[in-house]
Design an enzyme around this catalytic site. Structure first.
Site, PDB file in Angstrom:
ATOM      1  N   GLY A 163       0.871  -1.173   0.022  1.00  0.00           N
ATOM      2  CA  GLY A 163      -0.183  -0.138   0.088  1.00  0.00           C
ATOM      3  C   GLY A 163       0.763   1.139   0.166  1.00  0.00           C
ATOM      4  O   GLY A 163       0.419   2.228   0.569  1.00  0.00           O
TER       5      GLY A 163
ATOM      6  N   TYR B 127     -14.724  -2.060  10.101  1.00  0.00           N
ATOM      7  CA  TYR B 127     -13.166  -1.651   9.780  1.00  0.00           C
ATOM      8  C   TYR B 127     -12.244  -2.011  11.053  1.00  0.00           C
ATOM      9  O   TYR B 127     -11.321  -2.617  10.853  1.00  0.00           O
ATOM     10  CB  TYR B 127     -13.192   0.057   9.677  1.00  0.00           C
ATOM     11  CG  TYR B 127     -11.905   0.355   9.652  1.00  0.00           C
ATOM     12  CD1 TYR B 127     -10.932   0.117   8.624  1.00  0.00           C
ATOM     13  CD2 TYR B 127     -11.403   1.323  10.699  1.00  0.00           C
ATOM     14  CE1 TYR B 127      -9.647   0.713   8.656  1.00  0.00           C
ATOM     15  CE2 TYR B 127     -10.162   1.844  10.472  1.00  0.00           C
ATOM     16  CZ  TYR B 127      -9.327   1.441   9.575  1.00  0.00           C
ATOM     17  OH  TYR B 127      -8.031   2.239   9.811  1.00  0.00           O
TER      18      TYR B 127
HETATM   19  C1  UD1 Z   1     -10.277   7.848  10.763  1.00  0.00           C
HETATM   20  C2  UD1 Z   1      -9.755   7.214   9.935  1.00  0.00           C
HETATM   21  C3  UD1 Z   1      -9.362   5.560  10.046  1.00  0.00           C
HETATM   22  C4  UD1 Z   1      -8.601   5.523  11.193  1.00  0.00           C
HETATM   23  C5  UD1 Z   1      -9.313   6.254  12.420  1.00  0.00           C
HETATM   24  C6  UD1 Z   1      -8.376   6.222  13.623  1.00  0.00           C
HETATM   25  C7  UD1 Z   1     -10.662   8.118   7.870  1.00  0.00           C
HETATM   26  C8  UD1 Z   1     -11.671   8.184   6.616  1.00  0.00           C
HETATM   27  N1  UD1 Z   1     -10.940   7.138   8.610  1.00  0.00           N
HETATM   28  O1  UD1 Z   1     -11.620   7.211  11.152  1.00  0.00           O
HETATM   29  O2  UD1 Z   1      -8.913   5.036   9.089  1.00  0.00           O
HETATM   30  O3  UD1 Z   1      -8.184   4.192  11.507  1.00  0.00           O
HETATM   31  O4  UD1 Z   1      -9.308   7.607  11.989  1.00  0.00           O
HETATM   32  O5  UD1 Z   1      -9.047   6.774  14.725  1.00  0.00           O
HETATM   33  O6  UD1 Z   1      -9.811   9.074   7.795  1.00  0.00           O
HETATM   34  N2  UD1 Z   1     -18.128  13.189  10.367  1.00  0.00           N
HETATM   35  C9  UD1 Z   1     -18.723  14.713  10.373  1.00  0.00           C
HETATM   36  N3  UD1 Z   1     -19.151  15.006   9.326  1.00  0.00           N
HETATM   37  C10 UD1 Z   1     -18.801  14.365   8.099  1.00  0.00           C
HETATM   38  C11 UD1 Z   1     -17.951  13.499   8.104  1.00  0.00           C
HETATM   39  C12 UD1 Z   1     -17.676  12.884   9.468  1.00  0.00           C
HETATM   40  O7  UD1 Z   1     -19.106  14.970  11.616  1.00  0.00           O
HETATM   41  O8  UD1 Z   1     -19.053  15.029   7.082  1.00  0.00           O
HETATM   42  C13 UD1 Z   1     -17.447  12.966  11.754  1.00  0.00           C
HETATM   43  C14 UD1 Z   1     -17.835  11.411  11.856  1.00  0.00           C
HETATM   44  O9  UD1 Z   1     -19.091  11.015  12.231  1.00  0.00           O
HETATM   45  C15 UD1 Z   1     -16.616  11.106  12.971  1.00  0.00           C
HETATM   46  C16 UD1 Z   1     -15.652  11.986  12.859  1.00  0.00           C
HETATM   47  O10 UD1 Z   1     -16.247  13.182  11.865  1.00  0.00           O
HETATM   48  O11 UD1 Z   1     -17.530  11.115  14.145  1.00  0.00           O
HETATM   49  C17 UD1 Z   1     -14.453  11.613  12.066  1.00  0.00           C
HETATM   50  O12 UD1 Z   1     -14.935  10.980  10.967  1.00  0.00           O
HETATM   51  P1  UD1 Z   1     -13.830  10.204   9.913  1.00  0.00           P
HETATM   52  O13 UD1 Z   1     -12.813  11.509   9.229  1.00  0.00           O
HETATM   53  O14 UD1 Z   1     -14.458   9.548   8.978  1.00  0.00           O
HETATM   54  O15 UD1 Z   1     -12.696   9.229  10.603  1.00  0.00           O
HETATM   55  P2  UD1 Z   1     -12.833   8.138  11.837  1.00  0.00           P
HETATM   56  O16 UD1 Z   1     -14.224   7.483  11.744  1.00  0.00           O
HETATM   57  O17 UD1 Z   1     -12.498   8.912  13.146  1.00  0.00           O
END
Ligand code: UD1
Length: 374
Positions: A7, A181
């Site tokens: 990767g 995941y």
């Molecule tokens: C991320 C990583 C994952 C890693 C983990 C470690 C990504 C896609 N995933 O997951 O690989 O192992 O951190 O902690 O980077 N949210 C909003 N609005 C949006 C989108 C998301 O409020 O439009 C919120 C989500 O519900 C969540 C938070 O933001 O509570 C973070 O989400 P996201 O960036 O997808 O990452 P994780 O799920 O924490």
């Protein structure tokens, strides 16, 4: 020293290549998965200039059998990484993350000369909701019930419904993933632990928090919120904060992560450890948006929607004591500095289409994985 990176053409891999000491021979294998590599199905010139690059899925071991010969260290990054997406593309996550690791280990088991070390990129997602305290002892919750989430009770509660305080995650804390995941990352950890122990291979399992920074693929709507939020603020789109906007995450700058990986990969002594990699600081979604807006110099338009992603954890923060004890200093980049570096890179890139993001949210909603409090 010869290092193989699975990767290696992805976000963290690109940074590893940039920071890798020049005397290390590097081989990259990467499937150039279209979700991540939307724009081009070729390896980036800076990767081709520094490493031998092989286009292969980690599961197709015949495609890289020859290239792995003589490898001293394997850095295993190849994985699907979207927490939300994993809740409906279940078999794809199981296949690529768990079977991918299993196949890689099968290939290693067939080698006459095995690598002396493996470094796995795991995730804080293996902890699930994590450890809490009622002020007296360490407690592990039963998770956040759908019933509570639908009522807008966002915090993790004790058995009598009392709110608990979240603790920084220590490597000894219970692992109890709340997403597919997270489970596949735990399987990767366990597969590698069993195999490496049986062969005397030094295994370093790094549990990353939310990694962000330049080179994080923008065309991918599952790429993480720093990209999604930056995109929305720069383009003047309204962005959505799930739950009450007070979810916390520990954002760690990709350059710091790459240095940690290289330090572990090239460390002289055996490490045989699970080690957290985070900034050690928790910030709320609201604080993230405000920090990005401040760096951009624009006001953020956001909607605290009360929607929630099934499988999300409420709080995440790493305890970095083990890292410091084993490897020495840990001085992470501040969120503001990291976002400034991210922004500089972002402005030279093609932005994420709002429609792509909306389509990914609609898909989650249709599958019952993005719900609204009632
Ligand atoms: C991320 C990583 C994952 C890693 C983990 C470690 C990504 C896609 N995933 O997951 O690989 O192992 O951190 O902690 O980077 N949210 C909003 N609005 C949006 C989108 C998301 O409020 O439009 C919120 C989500 O519900 C969540 C938070 O933001 O509570 C973070 O989400 P996201 O960036 O997808 O990452 P994780 O799920 O924490």
């Amino acid at each position: 020293m010869k290092i193989l990176i699975t990767g290696g053409a992805g976000f963290i891999g690109k940074w590893l290549i940039e920071k890798m000491p020049p005397d290390v021979e590097v081989v990259i294998i990467d499937s150039l998965d279209e979700q991540v590599h939307r724009k081009s199905q070729d390896f980036a010139p800076e990767l081709l200039a520094r490493a031998k690059c092989i286009k292969a899925d980690v599961q197709d071991i015949a495609d890289y059998r020859e290239a792995i010969a003589g490898t001293d260290v394997v850095i295993h990054l190849a994985a699907q990484t979207g927490t939300g997406q994993s809740m409906y593309e279940i078999s794809r996550y199981v296949q690529q993350n768990a079977n991918g690791t299993a196949k890689l280990l099968e290939l290693i088991s067939s080698l006459d000369r095995k690598p002396r070390r493996m470094v796995l990129s795991s995730s804080r997602a293996v902890y699930g909701d994590g450890a809490y305290t009622d002020g007296k002892s360490v407690l592990y919750s039963q998770g956040r019930s759908l019933e509570n989430l639908q009522k807008g009770i966002w915090e993790v509660c004790g058995s009598d419904g009392e709110p608990l305080t979240s603790l920084p995650m220590q490597e000894t804390h219970l692992t109890k993933p709340t997403s597919v995941y997270g489970l596949t990352k735990l399987w990767q950890e366990q597969l590698m632990q069993i195999y490496c122990e049986s062969q005397g291979i030094d295994l370093v399992t790094l549990r990353f928090q939310n990694v962000y920074g330049p080179k994080q693929e923008l065309g991918n709507p599952y790429t993480g919120i720093i990209g999604i939020f930056t995109n929305a603020i720069v383009q003047g789109n309204r962005l959505e904060l799930f739950e009450d906007g007070k979810v916390t995450r520990d954002f760690v700058f990709v350059g710091d992560v790459a240095e940690a990986v290289i330090q572990c990969a090239t460390y002289e002594q055996p490490l045989n450890s699970i080690i957290n990699v985070g900034s050690g600081e928790a910030v709320t979604l609201i604080e993230v948006v405000e920090t990005i807006a401040e760096v951009i110099g624009k006001k953020a338009e956001y909607n605290i929607s009360g929607r929630f992603r099934v499988g999300d954890v409420r709080h995440a923060i790493a305890d970095m004591e083990r890292y410091k004890t084993l490897l020495g200093e840990w001085k992470p980049t501040s969120l503001k500095d990291g976002i400034a570096q991210y922004l500089e890179w972002y402005l030279g890139e093609e932005p994420l289409e709002q429609s792509t993001l909306e389509a990914s949210l609609r898909e989650m909603e249709q599958k019952g994985l993005l719900m609204k409090k009632q």
